[in-house]
Write a protein that holds these residues in place. Structure first.
Motif, PDB file in Angstrom:
ATOM      1  N   SER A 257       0.836  -1.203   0.000  1.00  0.00           N
ATOM      2  CA  SER A 257       0.000   0.000   0.000  1.00  0.00           C
ATOM      3  C   SER A 257       0.872   1.255   0.000  1.00  0.00           C
ATOM      4  CB  SER A 257      -0.970  -0.003   1.188  1.00  0.00           C
ATOM      5  OG  SER A 257      -0.287  -0.268   2.385  1.00  0.00           O
ATOM      6  N   GLY A 258       2.036   1.179   0.670  1.00  0.00           N
ATOM      7  CA  GLY A 258       2.948   2.319   0.662  1.00  0.00           C
ATOM      8  C   GLY A 258       3.479   2.606  -0.740  1.00  0.00           C
ATOM      9  N   ALA A 259       3.857   1.534  -1.439  1.00  0.00           N
ATOM     10  CA  ALA A 259       4.421   1.714  -2.776  1.00  0.00           C
ATOM     11  C   ALA A 259       3.392   2.337  -3.715  1.00  0.00           C
ATOM     12  CB  ALA A 259       4.896   0.372  -3.315  1.00  0.00           C
ATOM     13  N   LEU A 260       2.139   1.862  -3.650  1.00  0.00           N
ATOM     14  CA  LEU A 260       1.123   2.409  -4.551  1.00  0.00           C
ATOM     15  C   LEU A 260       0.825   3.871  -4.199  1.00  0.00           C
ATOM     16  CD1 LEU A 260      -1.350  -0.571  -5.092  1.00  0.00           C
ATOM     17  CD2 LEU A 260       0.496   0.247  -6.539  1.00  0.00           C
ATOM     18  N   ALA A 261       0.794   4.183  -2.903  1.00  0.00           N
ATOM     19  CA  ALA A 261       0.554   5.572  -2.499  1.00  0.00           C
ATOM     20  C   ALA A 261       1.711   6.452  -2.955  1.00  0.00           C
ATOM     21  CB  ALA A 261       0.374   5.657  -0.989  1.00  0.00           C
ATOM     22  N   GLY A 262       2.940   5.946  -2.816  1.00  0.00           N
ATOM     23  CA  GLY A 262       4.107   6.709  -3.258  1.00  0.00           C
ATOM     24  C   GLY A 262       4.066   6.977  -4.752  1.00  0.00           C
ATOM     25  N   MET A 263       3.652   5.956  -5.509  1.00  0.00           N
ATOM     26  CA  MET A 263       3.529   6.130  -6.952  1.00  0.00           C
ATOM     27  C   MET A 263       2.488   7.191  -7.280  1.00  0.00           C
ATOM     28  SD  MET A 263       3.833   2.375  -8.525  1.00  0.00           S
ATOM     29  CE  MET A 263       2.977   2.394 -10.056  1.00  0.00           C
TER      30      MET A 263
END
Lengths: 360, 507
Positions: A257-263
């Motif tokens: 979820s962090g990676a998608l939010a960062g993207m």
């Protein structure tokens, strides 16, 4: 007398019908609210739901719809995976900011070098930034059993201060005449996240959102890993029995979820927004939580919920402008949507019986 | 009061739920001081019947008389006021409160604490139920907690005491104490309505019995005059087949557990202390003991949910102590935990999805991580058919099944995977006699095919029936296993109570 009777098996029909009934109920209750404020309810509903799509200026607003929906869907798709597992990442807003800082940081560092690899590298770095920011609550939970809810939320404020520092300090545009904020990435060809099809608003973030929806659908409904994530959310002991490693689950969910939010943050800063500024983040990370639940934590549902949420934002802005509705009334209206959704949600698991025999 | 005066008379009591007649024209009566057993399989209507007497459920038709006066309690409070008290199978106590506070919570007008404590002490000594009113319920054993419930009832000075499966959580010694109390109450004129699956207990304790089947009264008898087998046959309505343990020979050593110790899983949980056992192919090892003495922990270390120190668990010489559940399944070590909902099965998920829970490895229900839903459904259907699970189909959520049916599903799911070693905890808990017999038979058949089976159970009769060897688990220590053949119930009781001492004597 009204009694709720628990259904042995959750109703499939109601799990699909609930959002629709909730939207209708919101329109009706919202209509009363607008009428009480002295506005024509039918017109208000039309301005919010109809005009952005089919009204006189719809061409512009339709583009805005995708621009606003994409980050919501991208973030919510990731959050929903964790929510299904009972891992509550409330700090997507922070991961969104860090993703933007990391990705934009790369572009600002190499400016003005041009390369086709720059934008993909920014996306990777943005995802990595969000992933690492999401890993902090994960590791603290695993090592010290802290609550990921609190830690991830607190880290939003840390990220916000970091953002302000970047905007006023290291990332400030040296040719910006002292104004806070970075260079505008929209004017940096290699770093720009452009509109791919003119007039649609579709930038790379929209593509990423669609891919995220499809990928999380496959993960959650076709793959064993997704099945285990769902088991972990429903019955943690059964998950352990099935061979789920709880620590690894926490890591995977928060990192994803962090990676998608960062993207999402990177696509925003390199595209529609363009700049690292103090107030760059606009609450997508928090609204995505509502979108995830509105979409029943189901990827397809999240796709529709993201679009609907974006619509009420755009329509709400229009209603403020054209009908002089107070901003608070729009927020109440959006709140009603969640309220009715959660209310009608009871029908998925319970049947209502009215009348005699209610009391034993 | 004349000799044949009845305390409670029930006439034609009927209660229907959608699709099922829970009680159909039920009539019987209880005399003052009588200990009356209510016998029947699960779903025979015992619970509904006592709930009607206790005012929790309203009958559709029929009448009740208490002491000659019409009796139709609209709610439990009215039943209590009329002198009917009930001890439920599941205790309703607050662990963070002390005994006296818990008792006070259940009273209409509790007296001052000091007075109440004195009364609790008085009643508990009178009836041989030692209980300290000031102790926290969280620190009490299951037997002591039950005493709190009983004392709570006795404070109301009941004329009729209903007890639902009271001995399922007690040690043989605690059962003796309870029976002593119940006999004393009965001698003083309190009638007791006693529900239990344990036929030997009923024979020892009860004066009369009413047998229910399918919601109807099918028979009544004096339990002392019948054998346990005859009682079981009256309950099931068919000739009772005891498990067939013939045709088995013990083979090579499959599983060796040595010096297995484990810290407690939760704050109040027990630990495992130096557990050792050896299991051969074709062997059924019965592990007895009261729940909460390390049963769950033992299962968790064998299933792989809790890894243990290297070298403590070995399968055919190979150390598997550090392997998780799925790698162990791949090697043939399977388990069925006691808690059906939430541990052995996911309540809100369908039976198909629950088949995936443990069946993926051995039944190839996934290819490269992608779920083969068709294969999972077929496996679920196979379990349903082979173990006679009563359900509309594999799409039904696990929580929609009755406890017994879900238990059959859970056991069947593991047995059909043809394990080399199967560990089951409480395989027939809450399952009716016919289904329990078929579950036991399936475990024996599995052993007959060369698997080794560990049955952890509180039901000693069950262990004596199917196990080759018996060991007792007490406070996390496992006694040395002994052959069940020739083992008397007294010896078993000693092993259960004194596993600790025996271990030390052996050292």
């Amino acid at each position: 007398m009204i009694t709720l009777i628990k259904r042995p098996t959750p109703s499939k029909t109601w799990s699909w019908a609930t959002p629709i009934v909730a939207i209708l109920a919101t329109m009706i209750a919202g209509g009363f609210l607008f009428a009480a404020l002295g506005k024509n309810p039918v017109e208000a509903i039309r301005v919010i739901f109809w005009d952005p799509l089919f009204g006189p200026n719809a061409a512009y607003f339709r583009g805005q719809l995708l621009v606003k929906a994409a980050p919501l869907i991208l973030i919510a798709a990731g959050l929903a995976v964790g929510f299904r597992a009972g891992i509550w990442n409330i700090g997507a807003e922070g991961q969104y900011i860090i993703g933007a800082i990391c990705g934009a940081g790369l572009a600002l560092a190499v400016y003005p070098a041009e390369s086709v690899w720059l934008f993909p590298a920014m996306v990777v770095l943005g995802a990595l930034g969000g992933l690492l920011w999401g890993m902090i609550p994960a590791l603290l939970k695993i090592w010290f059993n802290t609550s990921e809810i609190l830690v991830s939320l607190m880290l939003v404020y840390v990220a916000q201060n970091l953002l302000a520092y970047m905007a006023f300090g290291p990332m400030k545009n040296p040719q910006g005449f002292g104004f806070p904020g970075s260079r505008n990435l929209q004017q940096y060809a290699s770093a720009h996240n452009p509109e791919l099809i003119a007039g649609t608003g579709a930038h790379w973030g929209v593509m990423a959102a669609i891919v995220a929806v499809i990928a999380t659908y496959i993960l959650m409904h076709r793959h064993l890993a997704g099945f285990r994530i769902r088991v972990a959310g429903e019955a943690p002991r059964a998950a352990r029995f099935a061979g789920v490693n709880p620590s690894r689950l926490v890591m995977v969910c928060l990192m994803l979820s962090g990676a998608l939010a960062g993207m999402a943050g990177l696509f925003e800063v390199a595209g529609p927004n363009g700049q690292i500024t103090d107030g760059f983040n606009s609450g997508y990370g928090f609204t995505a939580i509502i979108v995830a639940f509105l979409g029943r934590l189901h990827p397809i549902g999240i796709l529709l919920a993201g679009l609907l949420m974006a619509l009420t934002y755009i329509g709400g802005d229009m209603a403020q402008l054209m009908l002089q509705l107070p901003a608070a009334a729009i927020q109440v209206f959006q709140g009603m949507l969640l309220f009715f959704l959660l209310g009608f949600d009871v029908l998925t698991n319970y049947r209502i019986r009215i009348g005699k025999g209610a009391k034993a | 009061m004349t000799g044949d005066a009845k305390l409670l008379r029930i006439e034609g009591l009927t209660k229907a739920y959608p699709g099922v007649k829970a009680n159909d024209n039920v009539s019987f009566s209880i005399a003052p001081g009588e200990v009356h057993a209510l016998l029947g399989e699960n779903g025979a209507g015992k619970s509904t019947l006592v709930k009607m007497i206790y005012g929790l459920v309203k009958p559709d038709a029929g009448t009740m008389e208490l002491n000659g006066a019409p009796f139709a309690p609209p709610e439990p409070r009215a039943a209590r006021a009329a002198g009917v008290a009930m001890v439920f199978q599941h205790f309703s106590l607050f662990e963070a409160l002390n005994v006296a506070e818990n008792v006070a919570l259940g009273m209409e007008n509790p007296p001052p604490m000091r007075e109440l404590s004195a009364r609790i002490r008085e009643i508990s000594t009178t009836y041989g139920l030692p209980l300290d009113p000031a102790r926290l319920v969280g620190d009490l054993s299951a037997g002591e907690r039950q005493r709190v419930e009983i004392v709570r009832c006795l404070l109301q000075d009941p004329k009729l005491l209903i007890m639902d499966e009271p001995t399922s959580v007690l040690t043989p010694q605690e059962v003796e104490i309870l029976f002593h109390t119940l006999r004393k109450l009965s001698a003083e004129g309190t009638a007791i309505l006693y529900i239990s699956h344990k036929l030997e207990e009923i024979r020892a304790l009860c004066d009369g019995a009413t047998i229910l089947r399918g919601g109807k009264v099918v028979d009544s008898c004096t339990p002392r005059e019948k054998t346990a087998r005859e009682l079981a046959e009256m309950m099931v309505g068919a000739e009772f087949k005891s498990a067939d343990r013939a045709g088995r020979s013990l083979g090579e050593e499959l599983l060796v557990v040595e010096g297995l110790s484990l810290p407690p899983m939760s704050q109040f949980g027990p630990s495992l202390k130096e557990v050792s056992l050896r299991l051969r192919a074709g062997e059924v090892l019965g592990i007895g003991g009261v729940a909460g003495n390390g049963q769950e922990e033992l299962l968790a270390t064998l299933s792989g949910e809790r890894p243990s120190e290297p070298g403590t668990v070995r399968l055919m010489g190979e150390d598997i102590s550090g392997l998780g559940p799925d790698p162990r399944r791949a090697k043939g070590v399977l388990a069925a935990p006691e808690e059906r909902l939430g541990h052995a099965a996911v309540p809100a998920m369908s039976l198909t999805e629950n088949a995936l829970l443990t069946g993926t490895v051995r039944k190839s229900l996934a290819k490269k991580g992608f779920i083969d839903m068709g294969a999972a459904r077929r496996f679920a259907e196979e379990v349903i058919a082979a173990f006679d699970v009563r359900t509309p189909g594999p799409h039904v959520a696990a929580r929609a099944l009755s406890g017994g049916n879900l238990q059959k599903y859970v056991i069947g799911r593991e047995v059909l995977q043809e394990p080399r070693v199967l560990v089951v905890n409480q395989p027939t808990w809450g399952v009716d006699a016919a289904a329990a017999a078929s579950i036991r038979q399936s475990l024996l058949d599995l052993a007959g095919r060369g698997a080794a089976v560990i049955v952890i159970s509180q039901d000693l009769d069950e262990l004596m029936e199917i196990a080759d060897n018996f060991a007792a688990l007490n406070e996390g220590r496992l006694s040395a296993p002994r052959p069940t053949e020739g083992l008397t119930i007294d010896e078993v009781g000693l092993m259960l109570g004194g596993a600790h001492g025996m271990q030390e004597a052996a050292l």
